[in-house]
Design a protein around this motif. Structure first.
Motif, mmCIF file in Angstrom:
data_model
loop_
_atom_site.group_PDB
_atom_site.id
_atom_site.type_symbol
_atom_site.label_atom_id
_atom_site.label_comp_id
_atom_site.label_asym_id
_atom_site.label_seq_id
_atom_site.Cartn_x
_atom_site.Cartn_y
_atom_site.Cartn_z
ATOM 1 N N MET A 137 -17.678 18.435 5.779
ATOM 2 C CA MET A 137 -19.128 18.571 5.677
ATOM 3 C C MET A 137 -19.466 19.498 4.531
ATOM 4 O O MET A 137 -18.743 20.463 4.275
ATOM 5 N N ALA A 138 -20.554 19.236 3.827
ATOM 6 C CA ALA A 138 -20.916 20.032 2.665
ATOM 7 C C ALA A 138 -21.250 21.461 3.072
ATOM 8 O O ALA A 138 -21.626 21.752 4.200
ATOM 9 N N SER A 139 -21.118 22.368 2.109
ATOM 10 C CA SER A 139 -21.344 23.782 2.354
ATOM 11 C C SER A 139 -22.824 24.119 2.345
ATOM 12 O O SER A 139 -23.616 23.503 1.634
ATOM 13 N N PHE A 140 -23.195 25.157 3.094
ATOM 14 C CA PHE A 140 -24.555 25.666 3.063
ATOM 15 C C PHE A 140 -24.649 26.921 2.208
ATOM 16 O O PHE A 140 -25.569 27.710 2.336
ATOM 17 N N ASN A 148 -27.283 25.059 -4.094
ATOM 18 C CA ASN A 148 -28.481 24.250 -4.290
ATOM 19 C C ASN A 148 -29.714 25.126 -4.137
ATOM 20 O O ASN A 148 -29.945 25.714 -3.084
ATOM 21 N N ARG A 181 -35.527 23.258 0.701
ATOM 22 C CA ARG A 181 -34.726 22.597 1.738
ATOM 23 C C ARG A 181 -35.625 22.039 2.825
ATOM 24 O O ARG A 181 -36.472 22.752 3.381
ATOM 25 N N GLN A 194 -33.631 19.265 -0.903
ATOM 26 C CA GLN A 194 -32.350 19.035 -0.234
ATOM 27 C C GLN A 194 -32.633 18.778 1.243
ATOM 28 O O GLN A 194 -33.267 19.595 1.904
ATOM 29 N N VAL A 227 -31.511 18.259 5.143
ATOM 30 C CA VAL A 227 -30.478 18.615 6.120
ATOM 31 C C VAL A 227 -30.889 18.047 7.472
ATOM 32 O O VAL A 227 -32.030 18.256 7.922
ATOM 33 N N LEU A 249 -26.691 16.141 4.252
ATOM 34 C CA LEU A 249 -26.063 17.246 4.969
ATOM 35 C C LEU A 249 -26.413 17.214 6.449
ATOM 36 O O LEU A 249 -27.535 16.848 6.826
ATOM 37 N N ARG A 250 -25.477 17.611 7.280
ATOM 38 C CA ARG A 250 -25.712 17.674 8.722
ATOM 39 C C ARG A 250 -25.283 19.046 9.237
ATOM 40 O O ARG A 250 -24.345 19.650 8.728
ATOM 41 N N THR A 251 -25.968 19.500 10.274
ATOM 42 C CA THR A 251 -25.591 20.724 10.955
ATOM 43 C C THR A 251 -25.973 20.587 12.422
ATOM 44 O O THR A 251 -26.948 19.905 12.740
ATOM 45 N N HIS A 276 -29.739 30.088 2.094
ATOM 46 C CA HIS A 276 -30.372 29.220 1.094
ATOM 47 C C HIS A 276 -31.191 30.088 0.155
ATOM 48 O O HIS A 276 -31.801 31.068 0.572
#
Length: 206
Positions: free
Chosen positions: A1-4, A9, A13, A61, A63, A82-84, A103
């Protein structure tokens, strides 16, 4: 999973809270009025439309904040976003935690049951955040469909605590948790809690 990581970025958001569309576990108030299977079907298609409309916009961006946490890797979520996990806690605790993920830029959080929301609404909400510390975009029922912070790291310690959710007091209670932050009020939209909301949305489109 992509980083926060905040350095990755710096675009605004947009966080969209979503649930796995399981009958009896999503839109249960609507389900008590039209049936749980129909409510889950509506929510699944509403969420898909919303993500197609907002998820790929390059101005922010996106999420996805997913519940339950076990549905994080489900195949139904679009690739490339992106997912969280939403994590534990009441609605206010989850919302505050999601808004304050690391962020560099402003953060805006919305629900996934707002048929009328467009990219224009999101862009205008971010525009309001350029001049204020926080934003709430009201819903017709006394709540709100969007909440945002210009500087998420500066959220007060009591942000979104002790709010009377799903009541006519939700917006007023949430505003009271801002402390010294200066809020803006965004555009009014309708979220879908019950069958009357679906009827009102259909009539508005005629």
């Amino acid at each position: 999973m992509a980083s926060f990581d905040a350095t990755v970025n710096r675009r605004p958001r947009l966080i969209i809270m979503v649930k796995a569309p399981v009958a009896g576990r999503v839109k249960t108030r609507l389900g008590r009025e039209i049936g749980m299977e129909r409510a889950a079907w509506w929510y699944r298609h509403q969420t898909a439309r919303l993500l197609r409309r907002l998820g790929g916009d390059p101005r922010w961006q996106t999420v996805l904040a997913i519940a339950p946490d076990t549905a994080l890797e489900a195949a139904l979520w679009p690739h490339g976003i992106l997912r969280t996990p939403q994590g534990r806690g009441d609605l206010g605790e989850r919302m505050a935690r999601l808004l304050t993920l690391p962020h560099a830029g402003p953060a805006l959080l919305i629900g996934s049951d707002i048929p009328g929301v467009t990219p224009g609404h999101i862009q205008r909400a971010f525009g309001l955040l350029r001049g204020r510390d926080a934003l709430f975009a009201p819903a017709h029922d006394g709540g709100y469909w969007a909440v945002g912070l210009r500087h998420p790291a500066r959220a007060p310690g009591g942000f979104l605590k002790d709010v009377r959710w799903s009541s006519p007091h939700t917006l007023a209670d949430s505003l009271a948790t801002l402390g010294p932050l200066r809020p803006a009020l965004g555009e009014v939209l309708r979220d879908v809690d019950g069958a009357a909301d679906l009827t009102a949305i259909k009539e508005a489109r005629v």
